[in-house]
Design a protein around this motif. Structure first.
Motif, PDB file in Angstrom:
ATOM      1  N   VAL A  57       0.800  -1.162   0.181  1.00  0.00           N
ATOM      2  CA  VAL A  57      -0.069   0.037   0.013  1.00  0.00           C
ATOM      3  C   VAL A  57       0.885   1.058   0.201  1.00  0.00           C
ATOM      4  O   VAL A  57       0.419   2.208  -0.698  1.00  0.00           O
ATOM      5  CB  VAL A  57      -0.883  -0.082   1.277  1.00  0.00           C
ATOM      6  CG1 VAL A  57      -1.741   1.429   1.373  1.00  0.00           C
ATOM      7  CG2 VAL A  57      -1.978  -1.244   1.178  1.00  0.00           C
ATOM      8  N   GLY A  58       1.944   1.283   0.765  1.00  0.00           N
ATOM      9  CA  GLY A  58       2.928   2.458   0.753  1.00  0.00           C
ATOM     10  C   GLY A  58       3.552   2.557  -0.676  1.00  0.00           C
ATOM     11  O   GLY A  58       3.836   3.744  -0.851  1.00  0.00           O
ATOM     12  N   GLN A  59       3.916   1.569  -1.159  1.00  0.00           N
ATOM     13  CA  GLN A  59       4.492   1.658  -2.608  1.00  0.00           C
ATOM     14  C   GLN A  59       3.549   2.330  -3.502  1.00  0.00           C
ATOM     15  O   GLN A  59       4.063   3.195  -4.302  1.00  0.00           O
ATOM     16  CB  GLN A  59       4.784   0.308  -3.045  1.00  0.00           C
ATOM     17  CG  GLN A  59       6.060  -0.356  -2.553  1.00  0.00           C
ATOM     18  CD  GLN A  59       6.236  -1.920  -2.776  1.00  0.00           C
ATOM     19  OE1 GLN A  59       5.447  -2.494  -3.712  1.00  0.00           O
ATOM     20  NE2 GLN A  59       7.566  -2.316  -2.758  1.00  0.00           N
ATOM     21  N   VAL A  60       2.115   1.691  -3.449  1.00  0.00           N
ATOM     22  CA  VAL A  60       1.456   2.598  -4.361  1.00  0.00           C
ATOM     23  C   VAL A  60       1.216   3.943  -4.112  1.00  0.00           C
ATOM     24  O   VAL A  60       1.043   4.912  -4.934  1.00  0.00           O
ATOM     25  CB  VAL A  60       0.153   1.590  -4.393  1.00  0.00           C
ATOM     26  CG1 VAL A  60      -1.018   2.486  -5.279  1.00  0.00           C
ATOM     27  CG2 VAL A  60       0.151   0.016  -4.770  1.00  0.00           C
ATOM     28  N   HIS A  61       0.852   4.244  -2.797  1.00  0.00           N
ATOM     29  CA  HIS A  61       0.775   5.628  -2.355  1.00  0.00           C
ATOM     30  C   HIS A  61       1.940   6.539  -2.774  1.00  0.00           C
ATOM     31  O   HIS A  61       1.842   7.633  -3.231  1.00  0.00           O
ATOM     32  CB  HIS A  61       0.733   5.709  -0.934  1.00  0.00           C
ATOM     33  CG  HIS A  61       0.446   6.941  -0.301  1.00  0.00           C
ATOM     34  ND1 HIS A  61       1.038   7.866   0.450  1.00  0.00           N
ATOM     35  CD2 HIS A  61      -0.911   7.765  -0.373  1.00  0.00           C
ATOM     36  CE1 HIS A  61       0.680   8.759   0.811  1.00  0.00           C
ATOM     37  NE2 HIS A  61      -0.535   9.006   0.297  1.00  0.00           N
ATOM     38  N   THR A  62       3.256   6.008  -2.663  1.00  0.00           N
ATOM     39  CA  THR A  62       4.309   6.793  -3.239  1.00  0.00           C
ATOM     40  C   THR A  62       4.344   6.882  -4.754  1.00  0.00           C
ATOM     41  O   THR A  62       4.712   8.124  -5.155  1.00  0.00           O
ATOM     42  CB  THR A  62       5.631   6.055  -2.686  1.00  0.00           C
ATOM     43  OG1 THR A  62       5.895   5.972  -1.337  1.00  0.00           O
ATOM     44  CG2 THR A  62       6.952   6.888  -3.068  1.00  0.00           C
ATOM     45  N   LEU A  63       4.004   6.088  -5.556  1.00  0.00           N
ATOM     46  CA  LEU A  63       3.923   6.261  -6.563  1.00  0.00           C
ATOM     47  C   LEU A  63       3.042   7.274  -7.253  1.00  0.00           C
ATOM     48  O   LEU A  63       3.143   8.073  -8.173  1.00  0.00           O
ATOM     49  CB  LEU A  63       3.578   4.849  -7.397  1.00  0.00           C
ATOM     50  CG  LEU A  63       4.906   3.850  -7.465  1.00  0.00           C
ATOM     51  CD1 LEU A  63       4.353   2.546  -8.263  1.00  0.00           C
ATOM     52  CD2 LEU A  63       5.982   4.443  -8.227  1.00  0.00           C
ATOM     53  N   LEU A  64       1.608   7.184  -6.456  1.00  0.00           N
ATOM     54  CA  LEU A  64       0.707   8.088  -7.085  1.00  0.00           C
ATOM     55  C   LEU A  64       1.114   9.564  -6.612  1.00  0.00           C
ATOM     56  O   LEU A  64       0.665  10.537  -7.476  1.00  0.00           O
ATOM     57  CB  LEU A  64      -0.534   7.644  -6.325  1.00  0.00           C
ATOM     58  CG  LEU A  64      -1.339   6.415  -6.699  1.00  0.00           C
ATOM     59  CD1 LEU A  64      -2.289   6.116  -5.966  1.00  0.00           C
ATOM     60  CD2 LEU A  64      -1.607   6.337  -8.407  1.00  0.00           C
ATOM     61  N   GLN A  68       4.619  15.322  -6.199  1.00  0.00           N
ATOM     62  CA  GLN A  68       4.813  15.902  -5.258  1.00  0.00           C
ATOM     63  C   GLN A  68       6.418  16.026  -4.721  1.00  0.00           C
ATOM     64  O   GLN A  68       6.395  17.099  -3.840  1.00  0.00           O
ATOM     65  CB  GLN A  68       3.827  15.719  -4.166  1.00  0.00           C
ATOM     66  CG  GLN A  68       2.220  15.525  -4.534  1.00  0.00           C
ATOM     67  CD  GLN A  68       1.288  15.055  -3.448  1.00  0.00           C
ATOM     68  OE1 GLN A  68       1.481  15.072  -2.395  1.00  0.00           O
ATOM     69  NE2 GLN A  68       0.304  14.588  -4.057  1.00  0.00           N
ATOM     70  N   PHE A  69       7.109  15.303  -4.848  1.00  0.00           N
ATOM     71  CA  PHE A  69       8.177  15.032  -4.055  1.00  0.00           C
ATOM     72  C   PHE A  69       9.438  16.178  -5.070  1.00  0.00           C
ATOM     73  O   PHE A  69       9.224  16.062  -6.302  1.00  0.00           O
ATOM     74  CB  PHE A  69       8.923  13.588  -4.107  1.00  0.00           C
ATOM     75  CG  PHE A  69       8.115  12.758  -3.244  1.00  0.00           C
ATOM     76  CD1 PHE A  69       8.058  12.914  -2.142  1.00  0.00           C
ATOM     77  CD2 PHE A  69       7.422  11.766  -3.845  1.00  0.00           C
ATOM     78  CE1 PHE A  69       7.561  11.862  -1.209  1.00  0.00           C
ATOM     79  CE2 PHE A  69       6.649  10.832  -3.171  1.00  0.00           C
ATOM     80  CZ  PHE A  69       6.798  10.988  -1.721  1.00  0.00           C
ATOM     81  N   ARG A  70      10.174  16.612  -4.221  1.00  0.00           N
ATOM     82  CA  ARG A  70      11.155  17.379  -4.456  1.00  0.00           C
ATOM     83  C   ARG A  70      12.350  16.669  -5.387  1.00  0.00           C
ATOM     84  O   ARG A  70      12.688  17.012  -6.403  1.00  0.00           O
ATOM     85  CB  ARG A  70      11.982  18.274  -3.549  1.00  0.00           C
ATOM     86  CG  ARG A  70      13.054  19.172  -3.855  1.00  0.00           C
ATOM     87  CD  ARG A  70      13.552  20.018  -2.930  1.00  0.00           C
ATOM     88  NE  ARG A  70      14.493  19.179  -1.894  1.00  0.00           N
ATOM     89  CZ  ARG A  70      14.573  19.232  -0.711  1.00  0.00           C
ATOM     90  NH1 ARG A  70      13.864  20.124  -0.180  1.00  0.00           N
ATOM     91  NH2 ARG A  70      15.522  18.576  -0.050  1.00  0.00           N
ATOM     92  N   PHE A 136       7.588   7.243   4.578  1.00  0.00           N
ATOM     93  CA  PHE A 136       6.818   6.666   3.489  1.00  0.00           C
ATOM     94  C   PHE A 136       7.854   5.496   3.085  1.00  0.00           C
ATOM     95  O   PHE A 136       8.651   5.560   3.289  1.00  0.00           O
ATOM     96  CB  PHE A 136       6.476   7.719   2.438  1.00  0.00           C
ATOM     97  CG  PHE A 136       7.728   8.598   1.997  1.00  0.00           C
ATOM     98  CD1 PHE A 136       8.479   8.111   1.051  1.00  0.00           C
ATOM     99  CD2 PHE A 136       7.880   9.981   2.610  1.00  0.00           C
ATOM    100  CE1 PHE A 136       9.719   8.764   0.505  1.00  0.00           C
ATOM    101  CE2 PHE A 136       8.999  10.664   2.316  1.00  0.00           C
ATOM    102  CZ  PHE A 136       9.824  10.190   1.386  1.00  0.00           C
ATOM    103  N   VAL A 137       7.175   4.794   1.827  1.00  0.00           N
ATOM    104  CA  VAL A 137       7.878   3.698   1.284  1.00  0.00           C
ATOM    105  C   VAL A 137       8.579   4.388   0.063  1.00  0.00           C
ATOM    106  O   VAL A 137       7.993   5.015  -0.775  1.00  0.00           O
ATOM    107  CB  VAL A 137       7.163   2.649   0.905  1.00  0.00           C
ATOM    108  CG1 VAL A 137       7.611   1.608   0.205  1.00  0.00           C
ATOM    109  CG2 VAL A 137       6.265   2.119   2.284  1.00  0.00           C
ATOM    110  N   GLY A 138       9.922   4.155  -0.061  1.00  0.00           N
ATOM    111  CA  GLY A 138      10.541   4.610  -1.410  1.00  0.00           C
ATOM    112  C   GLY A 138      11.615   5.664  -0.857  1.00  0.00           C
ATOM    113  O   GLY A 138      11.663   6.181  -0.110  1.00  0.00           O
ATOM    114  N   HIS A 139      12.250   6.004  -2.132  1.00  0.00           N
ATOM    115  CA  HIS A 139      13.424   7.020  -1.888  1.00  0.00           C
ATOM    116  C   HIS A 139      13.030   8.234  -2.518  1.00  0.00           C
ATOM    117  O   HIS A 139      12.909   8.417  -3.729  1.00  0.00           O
ATOM    118  CB  HIS A 139      14.510   6.503  -2.521  1.00  0.00           C
ATOM    119  CG  HIS A 139      15.194   5.275  -2.095  1.00  0.00           C
ATOM    120  ND1 HIS A 139      16.352   4.585  -2.111  1.00  0.00           N
ATOM    121  CD2 HIS A 139      15.058   5.026  -0.765  1.00  0.00           C
ATOM    122  CE1 HIS A 139      16.777   3.667  -1.413  1.00  0.00           C
ATOM    123  NE2 HIS A 139      16.014   3.948  -0.262  1.00  0.00           N
TER     124      HIS A 139
END
Length: 226
Positions: A57-64, A68-70, A136-139
């Motif tokens: 779920v965290g992966q999907v949220h990060t991709l969506l 918004q990320f710098r 959050f999940v991801g870099h």
């Protein structure tokens, strides 16, 4: 002659213990063992399975929300670890089919030890979320991203990944699964070490000497004894 002055030995009451009474302590121990087996079994499965679902779920949220990320990074190290929660979920489902009858001897010890490791992993993960609620999940780097050095991040730099090792190791030990332990050693740990190197490269690029100083002061995965 009469028996005056002759003391007869006192008769001790005859105590008769039925077979039912003898079996009662054994039944209580068996009930306790059954309960401990069931609780440990559920802790491990819910813990490992819950982490697998949560990371996906965290992966999907990060991709969506990647726009918004710098800074957003997704290379080979991130790709390799992207499949880890799916493998964890699959391993959990396979082991969930293990019969839940009372585990004898060393099997019960292994099951309880695995449950404790999984719980420790969850404790570490919740401490990480409490220390940094924006976890959050991801870099990626948030627009207002600040380097966090408080809470668990003052003890180790990568508590969430240490918690991931706990989920895998706890699952493998609990079910005495050679396959899960081998997968942990040959895939999960090397993949996350590469993932950590990628993350730290990104953090050095973003925070420079501040992050280098943080790395000197706080260990990556193994807390220092003080």
């Amino acid at each position: 002659m009469g028996s005056a002055g002759y003391n007869q030995p006192a008769r001790l009451p005859l105590v008769v213990v039925s077979a039912h009474q003898l079996r009662r302590p054994c039944a209580s121990l068996r009930t306790l063992r059954d309960a401990l087996t069931t609780v440990a079994f559920l802790v491990v499965l819910i813990g490992a399975g819950g982490r697998a679902v949560g990371v996906v779920v965290g992966q999907v949220h990060t991709l969506l929300r990647r726009q918004q990320f710098r800074t957003f990074r997704f290379g080979w190290a991130e790709l390799v670890t992207w499949i880890e929660p799916f493998l964890l979920g699959a391993a959990t489902c396979v082991l969930a089919r293990t019969p839940r009858s009372a585990a004898p001897g060393t099997a019960l010890v292994a099951l309880v030890a695995g449950a404790i490791i999984v719980l420790c992993g969850y404790g570490l993960l919740f401490w990480a979320i409490w220390s940094w609620p924006a976890l959050f999940v991801g870099h990626a780097i948030l627009p207002d991203h600040q380097l966090v050095r408080t809470g668990v991040y003052g003890v180790v730099r990568h508590p969430a990944y240490l918690a991931a090792f706990g989920s895998w190791l706890g699952l493998g030990i609990a079910f005495r699964s050679v396959g899960v332990v081998a997968l942990t050693a040959l895939y999960v740990i090397p993949a996350y070490l590469a993932y950590i190197r990628s993350e730290e490269k990104m953090m050095r690029e973003e925070f420079g000497d501040t992050y280098r100083e943080y790395c000197r002061d706080v260990p990556g995965l193994i807390p220092r004894l003080r």
